[in-house]
Design a protein around this motif. Sequence first.
Motif, PDB file in Angstrom:
ATOM      1  N   THR A   1      72.853  26.808 103.690  1.00  0.00           N
ATOM      2  CA  THR A   1      74.109  26.864 102.943  1.00  0.00           C
ATOM      3  C   THR A   1      74.634  28.292 102.802  1.00  0.00           C
ATOM      4  O   THR A   1      75.838  28.527 102.934  1.00  0.00           O
ATOM      5  CB  THR A   1      73.928  26.246 101.541  1.00  0.00           C
ATOM      6  OG1 THR A   1      73.393  24.930 101.672  1.00  0.00           O
ATOM      7  CG2 THR A   1      75.253  26.167 100.807  1.00  0.00           C
ATOM      8  N   LEU A   2      73.741  29.242 102.533  1.00  0.00           N
ATOM      9  CA  LEU A   2      74.175  30.625 102.328  1.00  0.00           C
ATOM     10  C   LEU A   2      74.281  31.408 103.623  1.00  0.00           C
ATOM     11  O   LEU A   2      74.911  32.471 103.653  1.00  0.00           O
ATOM     12  CB  LEU A   2      73.197  31.344 101.387  1.00  0.00           C
ATOM     13  CG  LEU A   2      73.040  30.788  99.972  1.00  0.00           C
ATOM     14  CD1 LEU A   2      72.160  31.719  99.141  1.00  0.00           C
ATOM     15  CD2 LEU A   2      74.390  30.582  99.298  1.00  0.00           C
TER      16      LEU A   2
ATOM     17  N   LYS B   1      76.992  36.435  99.687  1.00  0.00           N
ATOM     18  CA  LYS B   1      76.856  35.047 100.133  1.00  0.00           C
ATOM     19  C   LYS B   1      76.423  34.129  98.991  1.00  0.00           C
ATOM     20  O   LYS B   1      76.902  32.998  98.881  1.00  0.00           O
ATOM     21  CB  LYS B   1      75.864  34.977 101.290  1.00  0.00           C
ATOM     22  CG  LYS B   1      76.397  35.638 102.565  1.00  0.00           C
ATOM     23  CD  LYS B   1      75.399  35.571 103.706  1.00  0.00           C
ATOM     24  CE  LYS B   1      75.997  36.154 104.972  1.00  0.00           C
ATOM     25  NZ  LYS B   1      75.055  36.106 106.122  1.00  0.00           N
TER      26      LYS B   1
ATOM     27  N   ASN C   1      78.933  31.222  97.394  1.00  0.00           N
ATOM     28  CA  ASN C   1      78.572  29.850  97.780  1.00  0.00           C
ATOM     29  C   ASN C   1      77.558  29.235  96.821  1.00  0.00           C
ATOM     30  O   ASN C   1      76.801  28.335  97.196  1.00  0.00           O
ATOM     31  CB  ASN C   1      77.994  29.854  99.197  1.00  0.00           C
ATOM     32  CG  ASN C   1      78.973  30.388 100.224  1.00  0.00           C
ATOM     33  OD1 ASN C   1      79.868  29.687 100.661  1.00  0.00           O
ATOM     34  ND2 ASN C   1      78.808  31.653 100.590  1.00  0.00           N
TER      35      ASN C   1
ATOM     36  N   GLN D   1      77.810  25.369  96.136  1.00  0.00           N
ATOM     37  CA  GLN D   1      77.363  24.575  97.274  1.00  0.00           C
ATOM     38  C   GLN D   1      75.849  24.600  97.412  1.00  0.00           C
ATOM     39  O   GLN D   1      75.209  23.580  97.691  1.00  0.00           O
ATOM     40  CB  GLN D   1      78.014  25.085  98.561  1.00  0.00           C
ATOM     41  CG  GLN D   1      79.536  25.002  98.573  1.00  0.00           C
ATOM     42  CD  GLN D   1      80.206  26.275  98.110  1.00  0.00           C
ATOM     43  OE1 GLN D   1      79.837  26.844  97.087  1.00  0.00           O
ATOM     44  NE2 GLN D   1      81.186  26.729  98.870  1.00  0.00           N
TER      45      GLN D   1
ATOM     46  N   GLN E   1      85.407  35.230  97.006  1.00  0.00           N
ATOM     47  CA  GLN E   1      84.673  34.462  98.008  1.00  0.00           C
ATOM     48  C   GLN E   1      85.059  32.989  97.990  1.00  0.00           C
ATOM     49  O   GLN E   1      85.156  32.344  99.039  1.00  0.00           O
ATOM     50  CB  GLN E   1      83.162  34.598  97.754  1.00  0.00           C
ATOM     51  CG  GLN E   1      82.634  35.998  97.996  1.00  0.00           C
ATOM     52  CD  GLN E   1      82.772  36.414  99.445  1.00  0.00           C
ATOM     53  OE1 GLN E   1      82.508  35.642 100.353  1.00  0.00           O
ATOM     54  NE2 GLN E   1      83.188  37.644  99.675  1.00  0.00           N
ATOM     55  N   GLU E   2      85.298  32.436  96.797  1.00  0.00           N
ATOM     56  CA  GLU E   2      85.546  30.994  96.685  1.00  0.00           C
ATOM     57  C   GLU E   2      86.995  30.619  96.933  1.00  0.00           C
ATOM     58  O   GLU E   2      87.276  29.612  97.600  1.00  0.00           O
ATOM     59  CB  GLU E   2      85.116  30.496  95.306  1.00  0.00           C
ATOM     60  CG  GLU E   2      85.186  28.993  95.159  1.00  0.00           C
ATOM     61  CD  GLU E   2      84.528  28.501  93.880  1.00  0.00           C
ATOM     62  OE1 GLU E   2      84.612  27.292  93.607  1.00  0.00           O
ATOM     63  OE2 GLU E   2      83.929  29.335  93.160  1.00  0.00           O
TER      64      GLU E   2
ATOM     65  N   GLY F   1      87.319  31.569 101.695  1.00  0.00           N
ATOM     66  CA  GLY F   1      86.879  30.367 100.993  1.00  0.00           C
ATOM     67  C   GLY F   1      87.901  29.258 101.122  1.00  0.00           C
ATOM     68  O   GLY F   1      88.236  28.828 102.227  1.00  0.00           O
TER      69      GLY F   1
END
Length: 387
Positions: free
Chosen positions: A138-139, A178, A182, A185, A234-235, A240
Motif C-alpha cells: 500500500t505504501l 508515503k 496513504n 489506505q 498527499q491525499e 492524490g
Amino acid sequence: MKKLNKALLMLVVLMTVSTSTVATAAITTSHAGHGGVDPGAVSGQYREADIARMINNKIIAKTGTFDATDNSAVSVNDNLSKIVRNVKLRSSNGSDWNISNHLNSASPQATGVEVFYYGGDLVAKAKAEQISAAISRTLGIPNRGAKDGSGLYVIRNTPGHSLLIEWSFISNPNDMIKLLGNMDQAVNEVIKLFGYGVTEPTVPTAPTKVNMQRATIKNLSPHSASVLKTRFIQEFGPQGKNIVSEEDITINYRDGGSSAIVMVNNVSEGVANWLRSIWTIQYVNGEKLIDDSSVYVEPTIDPVYDVEFKGLNLNDARNIRNELRRDFGSAGVRYMQNHEFIVDGSGQVVIKNISYPNARELVRQFQDDYAINRKLLPVDNIQGVKH
C-alpha cells in the motif's frame, strides 16, 4: 512413535496456520507506543508517539476496539508497564489479538515496514507476514517481513497473539511522505486482515469556479498543522485525489505563532462539506485532536488578508517597509497600489487589505526573496492573515 506423533502434531499446526491466512478474529486491543514523557524516536518535525497515535486512532475509529494507549507515563519503563496493564484489562486468553503501533528509526538511513511477533506463535507469525506485505504494497516501501519479537517487553508480557508493527522509518523522509499520504489506505488493508469491512467515502464532483468554499481546521498546534498540511497535500493534491492544487492547502498562524489554522481553499461547496464531514469523523470523533467547532466551511469569495512579516529587528523592518513602498506601492502595480505598509515597534511589517489570491502570490514571492534568498527571517514568519 513419539517422533511420529510430534511430526503429526507439527503438520496439524502448520495446516491450521495456512488455513487461517485471513483470520476473522477481531482485534482485541490496539495501542500507540510511547507517550507521556517518552516521545519515542524523533526526526525533524515528527515524533514517533504522535504519528503512532494518528495510526492507532484510525484503527480505533474504524474497528471500535479497546484503546490500550498510555499517555501518562513518567518514564520509559512506566510507559511499558502501563501499556501491558491496559492490554490486560481486555485481553486474557490465547485467541486475542493485540496490536502495538510504532515507527522505526535508523542511522544510516533505512526504509520499509516490519512486524514483530512472539517467537513460536506460528499463527501470529503468519499474520505478521500478511500485515507487513499489505503495508509494503500500500505504501510502496520495502517489505522487511515478520521478525521474532520475543525480547520486546510488551510482546513478552501480554496474553494472546501480540504484534508490534513498525509502520515505516520515521528517520526516512520518503517513508514518512508515503505513510502520511496513504495512512487511511494502509490501516484499511491491515484491519481487513482481521475480518473488518471497509467502506470508502465517495469523493464528490470536482470543484468549479462557482460558489468557491474553504474547508478549515483551527485551534491546532503549529506541529499538528504542519503534519496535517503534509497529509492533505498527499491525499487531496495532484498526487492524490486531485481535488486542489498544492498551493491551495495553506497554514495561517495565530497568537504569535502558538496556534495555527489549516485550510483547503478554492473547492466547491460539496467538496468543502465532504471534507468537513470526514475531518469530523477522523479528528473530532476519532483522534480527538480538536473539538467539533474547530472544523468549519466558509466562502472564499474575495476574503481580505493582511500580509505580515514577523520577528524582524526594528531596523530590518523599516528597511523592508521602504523596499515594499519602492517596489510595490506605486500606481500601476496591480495588487499593491494604495495599500498601507505599517511597521510596529516589535519589528513587524504589515501590508493591509490584500485579496486572498494576491496575498498568496505575495507571500510566496516574499518568502523566496526575504527568507530563502536573503535569509532575513524564517519562511514561516512571512504569512497571510485573514481579517
